[in-house]
Design an enzyme around this catalytic site. Structure first.
Site, PDB file in Angstrom:
ATOM      1  N   CYS A   1       0.772  -1.293   0.268  1.00 24.18           N
ATOM      2  CA  CYS A   1       0.059   0.074  -0.016  1.00 24.18           C
ATOM      3  C   CYS A   1       0.816   1.356  -0.105  1.00 24.18           C
ATOM      4  O   CYS A   1       1.863   1.346   0.829  1.00 24.18           O
ATOM      5  CB  CYS A   1      -0.939   0.017   1.361  1.00 24.18           C
ATOM      6  SG  CYS A   1      -1.258   1.644   1.953  1.00 24.18           S
ATOM      7  N   GLU A   2       0.617   2.276  -0.974  1.00 22.92           N
ATOM      8  CA  GLU A   2       1.335   3.425  -1.057  1.00 22.92           C
ATOM      9  C   GLU A   2       1.194   4.269   0.290  1.00 22.92           C
ATOM     10  O   GLU A   2       2.040   5.332   0.251  1.00 22.92           O
ATOM     11  CB  GLU A   2       1.014   4.176  -2.508  1.00 22.92           C
ATOM     12  CG  GLU A   2      -0.246   4.681  -2.470  1.00 22.92           C
ATOM     13  CD  GLU A   2      -0.577   5.251  -3.922  1.00 22.92           C
ATOM     14  OE1 GLU A   2       0.166   4.869  -4.882  1.00 22.92           O
ATOM     15  OE2 GLU A   2      -1.576   5.917  -4.229  1.00 22.92           O
ATOM     16  N   HIS A   3       0.080   4.174   0.921  1.00 23.59           N
ATOM     17  CA  HIS A   3      -0.118   5.179   2.083  1.00 23.59           C
ATOM     18  C   HIS A   3       0.484   4.907   3.346  1.00 23.59           C
ATOM     19  O   HIS A   3       1.106   5.631   4.064  1.00 23.59           O
ATOM     20  CB  HIS A   3      -1.775   5.054   2.454  1.00 23.59           C
ATOM     21  CG  HIS A   3      -2.445   5.539   1.286  1.00 23.59           C
ATOM     22  ND1 HIS A   3      -3.610   5.461   1.306  1.00 23.59           N
ATOM     23  CD2 HIS A   3      -2.034   6.866   0.271  1.00 23.59           C
ATOM     24  CE1 HIS A   3      -4.335   6.255   0.076  1.00 23.59           C
ATOM     25  NE2 HIS A   3      -3.335   6.774  -0.284  1.00 23.59           N
ATOM     26  N   HIS A   4       0.988   3.359   3.296  1.00 22.65           N
ATOM     27  CA  HIS A   4       1.400   2.901   4.760  1.00 22.65           C
ATOM     28  C   HIS A   4       2.630   1.901   4.350  1.00 22.65           C
ATOM     29  O   HIS A   4       3.255   1.647   5.368  1.00 22.65           O
ATOM     30  CB  HIS A   4       0.405   2.213   5.535  1.00 22.65           C
ATOM     31  CG  HIS A   4      -0.920   3.027   5.833  1.00 22.65           C
ATOM     32  ND1 HIS A   4      -1.991   2.914   5.045  1.00 22.65           N
ATOM     33  CD2 HIS A   4      -1.242   3.756   6.625  1.00 22.65           C
ATOM     34  CE1 HIS A   4      -2.848   3.937   5.538  1.00 22.65           C
ATOM     35  NE2 HIS A   4      -2.223   4.349   6.571  1.00 22.65           N
TER      36      HIS A   4
ATOM     37  N   HIS B   1      -5.925  -5.869   3.619  1.00 26.13           N
ATOM     38  CA  HIS B   1      -5.111  -4.804   3.699  1.00 26.13           C
ATOM     39  C   HIS B   1      -4.519  -4.796   5.360  1.00 26.13           C
ATOM     40  O   HIS B   1      -5.361  -4.642   6.140  1.00 26.13           O
ATOM     41  CB  HIS B   1      -6.027  -3.670   3.896  1.00 26.13           C
ATOM     42  CG  HIS B   1      -6.177  -3.208   2.100  1.00 26.13           C
ATOM     43  ND1 HIS B   1      -5.682  -2.587   1.175  1.00 26.13           N
ATOM     44  CD2 HIS B   1      -7.328  -3.944   1.553  1.00 26.13           C
ATOM     45  CE1 HIS B   1      -6.275  -2.668   0.077  1.00 26.13           C
ATOM     46  NE2 HIS B   1      -7.336  -3.678   0.106  1.00 26.13           N
TER      47      HIS B   1
ATOM     48  N   CYS C   1      -2.667  -2.554   6.475  1.00 24.62           N
ATOM     49  CA  CYS C   1      -2.688  -1.120   7.296  1.00 24.62           C
ATOM     50  C   CYS C   1      -4.205  -1.047   7.643  1.00 24.62           C
ATOM     51  O   CYS C   1      -4.297  -0.116   8.502  1.00 24.62           O
ATOM     52  CB  CYS C   1      -2.637  -0.165   6.191  1.00 24.62           C
ATOM     53  SG  CYS C   1      -3.555   0.007   4.729  1.00 24.62           S
TER      54      CYS C   1
ATOM     55  N   GLN D   1      -5.437  -0.968  -4.132  1.00 22.57           N
ATOM     56  CA  GLN D   1      -6.038  -1.951  -4.777  1.00 22.57           C
ATOM     57  C   GLN D   1      -6.685  -1.413  -5.882  1.00 22.57           C
ATOM     58  O   GLN D   1      -7.169  -2.006  -7.034  1.00 22.57           O
ATOM     59  CB  GLN D   1      -6.928  -2.487  -3.619  1.00 22.57           C
ATOM     60  CG  GLN D   1      -7.849  -3.712  -4.343  1.00 22.57           C
ATOM     61  CD  GLN D   1      -8.579  -4.468  -3.220  1.00 22.57           C
ATOM     62  OE1 GLN D   1      -8.763  -3.959  -2.073  1.00 22.57           O
ATOM     63  NE2 GLN D   1      -9.506  -5.340  -3.786  1.00 22.57           N
TER      64      GLN D   1
HETATM   65 ZN   LIG Z   1      -2.490   1.581   3.639  1.00 23.97          ZN
END
Ligand SMILES: [Zn+2]
Length: 185
Positions: free
Chosen positions: A76-79, A145, A147, A117
């Protein structure tokens, strides 16, 4: 990929309060550098090129090719935490078809980077459109996920579904229903 990851991970270990020299983790920065080369191998790679096309002399007019339950693993690119699950991919060919074993490779290609995703689902369809110019593409992904599951309110085993339909799948309910019943069957 730059070769200073080992150094950066050592600093990161210090920053989170770890002792980078303790025996259990002394090799961890090196391991992560090596692992990142594998799991981020598609960063800055725009197009999937590992495929062969064949003339479509096997598939009838508006018949689709469906590959279900293709496993994938991504970050995941956020976490920078993993999300993983399965992809179901279908297309209605024009004059060309792609070797069936290449569709899981394509799924691999779009997931070996920092992404989401939603983007994985769309990118599978966009790459297939570029390669095959099919009459339609349908992709559904189902993923867990880390995260979401490792943080905050824990809702383990919840699965996120993302869909992307293009071409005939948008216009023809029968084709779409058939895809949905195949992947659920
Ligand atoms: Zn994430």
């Amino acid at each position: 990929m730059k070769d200073n990851i080992e150094k950066i991970i050592t600093q990161l270990l210090e920053s989170i309060g770890e002792d980078p020299s303790r025996p259990g983790i002394v090799e961890t920065p090196k391991r992560i550098e090596k692992m990142y080369q594998e799991i981020f191998s598609s960063i800055n790679q725009e197009n999937f090129t590992d495929f062969k096309l064949f003339d479509n002399d096997a598939v009838n007019e508006n018949q689709d090719i469906i590959v279900t339950d293709i496993p994938f693993y991504s970050m995941c690119e956020h976490h920078m935490l993993p999300f993983f699950g399965v992809a179901h991919v279908a297309y209605i060919p024009n004059d060309k078809i792609i070797g069936l074993s290449k569709i899981p490779r394509l799924v691999d290609f779009v997931t070996k980077k920092l992404t989401l995703q939603e983007k994985v689902t769309r990118d599978i369809a966009l790459q297939l459109n570029k390669i095959l110019h099919p009459k339609g593409v349908a992709v559904q992904t189902e993923a867990r996920h880390m995260c979401i599951e490792m943080r905050g309110i824990k809702k383990t085993n919840s699965t996120t579904k993302v869909k992307y339909y293009d071409g005939i799948y948008q216009e023809n309910n029968h084709m779409l229903d058939n895809f949905i019943s195949t992947i659920n069957g």
